[in-house]
Write an enzyme that holds these catalytic residues in place. Sequence first.
Site, PDB file in Angstrom:
ATOM      1  NE  ARG A 126      -2.811   0.417   3.405  1.00  0.00           N
ATOM      2  CZ  ARG A 126      -2.157   0.627   4.550  1.00  0.00           C
ATOM      3  NH1 ARG A 126      -1.473   1.745   4.732  1.00  0.00           N
ATOM      4  NH2 ARG A 126      -2.148  -0.269   5.510  1.00  0.00           N
TER       5      ARG A 126
ATOM      6  CE1 TYR B  84     -18.345  12.212 -14.411  1.00  0.00           C
ATOM      7  CE2 TYR B  84     -17.218  12.109 -12.303  1.00  0.00           C
ATOM      8  CZ  TYR B  84     -17.940  11.499 -13.307  1.00  0.00           C
ATOM      9  OH  TYR B  84     -18.251  10.172 -13.198  1.00  0.00           O
TER      10      TYR B  84
ATOM     11  CG  ASP C 123     -10.964  17.147 -13.475  1.00  0.00           C
ATOM     12  OD1 ASP C 123     -10.254  16.649 -14.358  1.00  0.00           O
ATOM     13  OD2 ASP C 123     -11.980  16.599 -13.020  1.00  0.00           O
TER      14      ASP C 123
ATOM     15  CE  LYS D  13     -13.615   9.155 -17.909  1.00  0.00           C
ATOM     16  NZ  LYS D  13     -13.514   9.403 -16.530  1.00  0.00           N
TER      17      LYS D  13
HETATM   18  C1  LIG Z   1     -13.634  15.561 -15.792  1.00  0.00           C
HETATM   19  C2  LIG Z   1     -13.718  14.340 -14.926  1.00  0.00           C
HETATM   20  N1  LIG Z   1     -13.161  14.361 -13.694  1.00  0.00           N
HETATM   21  C3  LIG Z   1     -13.213  13.295 -12.876  1.00  0.00           C
HETATM   22  C4  LIG Z   1     -13.848  12.129 -13.256  1.00  0.00           C
HETATM   23  C5  LIG Z   1     -13.905  10.962 -12.313  1.00  0.00           C
HETATM   24  O1  LIG Z   1     -13.005   9.954 -12.695  1.00  0.00           O
HETATM   25  P1  LIG Z   1     -13.221   8.400 -12.423  1.00  0.00           P
HETATM   26  O2  LIG Z   1     -14.423   7.958 -13.194  1.00  0.00           O
HETATM   27  O3  LIG Z   1     -11.941   7.777 -12.878  1.00  0.00           O
HETATM   28  O4  LIG Z   1     -13.433   8.237 -10.945  1.00  0.00           O
HETATM   29  C6  LIG Z   1     -14.436  12.052 -14.523  1.00  0.00           C
HETATM   30  C7  LIG Z   1     -15.129  10.827 -14.955  1.00  0.00           C
HETATM   31  O5  LIG Z   1     -15.812  10.803 -15.961  1.00  0.00           O
HETATM   32  C8  LIG Z   1     -14.374  13.191 -15.376  1.00  0.00           C
HETATM   33  O6  LIG Z   1     -14.935  13.198 -16.603  1.00  0.00           O
END
Ligand SMILES: Cc1ncc(COP(=O)(O)O)c(C=O)c1O
Length: 383
Positions: free
Chosen positions: A52, A104, A176, A201
């Site tokens: 971990r 998001y 982000d 992504k």
């Molecule tokens: C812009 C953005 N930030 C964060 C996330 C969250 O990521 P995860 O699905 O890997 O937890 C997403 C998921 O679609 C996203 O599009």
Amino acid sequence: MKLPDSARFSTICIHAGQEPDPSTGAIITPIYQTSTYVQEELGKHKGYEYARTQNPTRFALEQNLAAIEGGTAAYAFASGMAAIDAITTLLKAGDHVVVTDNTYGGTFRLFDKVLTKYGLEFSYVDTSSPELIEEAIRPDTRMLFIETPTNPVLRLTDLARVAGISKAHDIRLVVDNTFASPCLQRPIEFGADLVMHSTTKYLNGHSDSVGGIVIAARQEDADWLKFIQNAAGAILSPFDSWLVLRGTKTLAVRMAQHNLNGQALAEYLEEHPRVTRVIYPGLPSHPQHELAKRQMKGFGGMLSFELGSFEEAKRVCNRVRLMSLAESLGGVETLMTHPASMTHASVPPERRAAIGLSDALVRISAGIEDVQDLVDDLSQALG
Ligand SMILES: Cc1ncc(COP(=O)(O)O)c(C=O)c1O
């Protein structure tokens, strides 16, 4: 192999953090699938005690992504949401955060349904307007949490302006950067303190892993993130770390094709008689096209378009053949999403309306297929 200090982006993607395996010389960092490490004698070990806390595959990915984003250090988490959750542990009860209103849906859910229970307060503002950010800042504001471009209405925030505001008020700026990827925009260069990605992504890029990364510019934030990664334990697995490492090696070439396909699909849709609106930063019709040209090195693979009604949007989503109707984005294959009922279903309808996310909006994550095949598919789906 020694990465020269002058190494450019695609070279960094392929080589940073990648040393041949010390025991065999394997050029690719192995998947160290182990939970613990044998110690030579009490108090004598090779720097690895428990998986971990330390894992060489994860460390290789973290060093790779720290270099790619130009940060001090990076920490990998089990998902993008786990990465965002870890960032918020830099705050304490009573602290206030200013957030991009069109964030998001899962980020909004975490902030609104979970973290408010622990005494954190959030204000959602259109961060494309620096004046609205200034207005929302309070004496107890400790963080600015920005998404640019936003998901799914692709609104941009001026990173240099926002970094100036955050410095002036001594507030942490978090970006982000999932939608753009570091290939198109590196927020730390503009003055961001922390950058996060859903590695699910573009960074992984092959739709076969869920993960998250936080890259810190400041040493004190890096120290805390290292601590919380171990203390709370939402680490990225060795196999997922290996998959993302494989993904980042081709990030630059994939993004070049995502840019081309995104632009071509946006231009095709803009001419289509059934389409009432196309949102893509690479179109001169995008209200922030000039900012996109200044701030981004390409316009990316994400675009949204509106049809006349929800019924029409549903029809197109159900008729695509080569494109897949699915959540997520940033993979080599093209995906179509209906944000109001899929990715953003957790956002209340009135909030969706306020950010311009209508039921007639469809989002495309343009993959890297031959673009003519994608145009043909859209053409038959739109009828
Ligand atoms: C812009 C953005 N930030 C964060 C996330 C969250 O990521 P995860 O699905 O890997 O937890 C997403 C998921 O679609 C996203 O599009």
